[in-house]
Design a protein around this motif. Structure first.
Motif, PDB file in Angstrom:
ATOM      1  N   UNK A  60     -13.847   6.804 -11.152  1.00  0.00           N
ATOM      2  CA  UNK A  60     -13.133   5.794 -10.367  1.00  0.00           C
ATOM      3  C   UNK A  60     -12.181   4.991 -11.254  1.00  0.00           C
ATOM      4  N   UNK A  61     -12.611   4.675 -12.477  1.00  0.00           N
ATOM      5  CA  UNK A  61     -11.754   3.952 -13.422  1.00  0.00           C
ATOM      6  C   UNK A  61     -10.514   4.773 -13.760  1.00  0.00           C
ATOM      7  N   UNK A  62     -10.720   6.042 -14.057  1.00  0.00           N
ATOM      8  CA  UNK A  62      -9.590   6.911 -14.391  1.00  0.00           C
ATOM      9  C   UNK A  62      -8.636   7.022 -13.218  1.00  0.00           C
ATOM     10  N   UNK A  63      -9.174   7.211 -12.037  1.00  0.00           N
ATOM     11  CA  UNK A  63      -8.319   7.358 -10.859  1.00  0.00           C
ATOM     12  C   UNK A  63      -7.530   6.083 -10.590  1.00  0.00           C
ATOM     13  N   UNK A  64      -8.159   4.915 -10.739  1.00  0.00           N
ATOM     14  CA  UNK A  64      -7.461   3.650 -10.493  1.00  0.00           C
ATOM     15  C   UNK A  64      -6.341   3.432 -11.507  1.00  0.00           C
ATOM     16  N   UNK A  69      -2.209   3.415 -10.618  1.00  0.00           N
ATOM     17  CA  UNK A  69      -1.308   2.329 -11.023  1.00  0.00           C
ATOM     18  C   UNK A  69      -0.162   2.881 -11.871  1.00  0.00           C
ATOM     19  N   UNK A  70      -0.479   3.792 -12.779  1.00  0.00           N
ATOM     20  CA  UNK A  70       0.551   4.380 -13.637  1.00  0.00           C
ATOM     21  C   UNK A  70       1.514   5.255 -12.838  1.00  0.00           C
ATOM     22  N   UNK A  71       0.974   6.006 -11.905  1.00  0.00           N
ATOM     23  CA  UNK A  71       1.818   6.875 -11.081  1.00  0.00           C
ATOM     24  C   UNK A  71       2.780   6.045 -10.238  1.00  0.00           C
ATOM     25  N   UNK A  72       2.306   4.935  -9.700  1.00  0.00           N
ATOM     26  CA  UNK A  72       3.164   4.042  -8.927  1.00  0.00           C
ATOM     27  C   UNK A  72       4.327   3.546  -9.779  1.00  0.00           C
ATOM     28  N   UNK A  73       4.068   3.327 -11.068  1.00  0.00           N
ATOM     29  CA  UNK A  73       5.106   2.858 -11.989  1.00  0.00           C
ATOM     30  C   UNK A  73       5.918   4.009 -12.578  1.00  0.00           C
ATOM     31  N   UNK A  74       5.526   5.247 -12.260  1.00  0.00           N
ATOM     32  CA  UNK A  74       6.240   6.404 -12.774  1.00  0.00           C
ATOM     33  C   UNK A  74       5.990   6.673 -14.255  1.00  0.00           C
ATOM     34  N   UNK A  75       4.797   6.312 -14.739  1.00  0.00           N
ATOM     35  CA  UNK A  75       4.475   6.450 -16.149  1.00  0.00           C
ATOM     36  C   UNK A  75       3.318   7.446 -16.322  1.00  0.00           C
TER      37      UNK A  75
END
Length: 141
Positions: A16-20, A24-30
């Motif tokens: 769950x930590x990795x997915x969260x 967040x990173x995917x939303x920022x495109x990172x």
């Protein structure tokens, strides 16, 4: 005196930590790497995005280890190890290298340290934000 046991960090928690953090990173495109360590400093989970820079795997792990060993977010420790800081020699004092770059956060449950998460691949501020998002997902501090 209470002897209530704290539930340790489980594999499901780590996932769950990795997915969260990744969300967040995917939303920022990172593209990032995310490492989760248990309270003993053992690797519980790791994930590197295909496009993440290779060194991000190592930095995410060292950030998690540093946050765990010092029970503090790595972002809060950066000034302490600068040349004029009180702990300037700490990064080279141990066999296992610590990394004083934002992106590592300790994990607590019932007020006890149960592990740490580290994120690498973005800027220090981005990595810290992604790690914070993961900790908030777990409902921790």
């Amino acid at each position: 005196m209470s002897t209530t046991a704290t539930t340790p960090l489980a594999t499901a928690d780590a996932e769950a930590l990795i997915e969260a953090a990744r969300r967040a990173a995917e939303t920022a495109g990172v593209p990032v790497s995310v490492t989760v360590l248990d309270a003993g400093g053992n690797l519980l989970a790791f994930r590197r995005d295909d496009r993440a820079v290779l060194i991000s795997g190592e930095t995410s792990t060292r950030k998690a280890y540093t946050a765990l060993q010092l029970d503090a977010p790595t972002a809060d420790l950066v000034d302490l190890v600068k040349p004029d800081g009180p702990f300037h020699s700490l990064p080279t004092a141990l066999d296992r290298p610590l990394l004083f770059i934002a992106g590592g956060r300790p994990l607590h449950r019932d007020g006890r340290l149960i592990g740490a998460v580290g994120v690498g691949g973005g800027t220090p501020a981005q990595d810290d934000g992604f790690a914070r998002a993961a900790v908030e997902e777990l409902g921790g501090s």
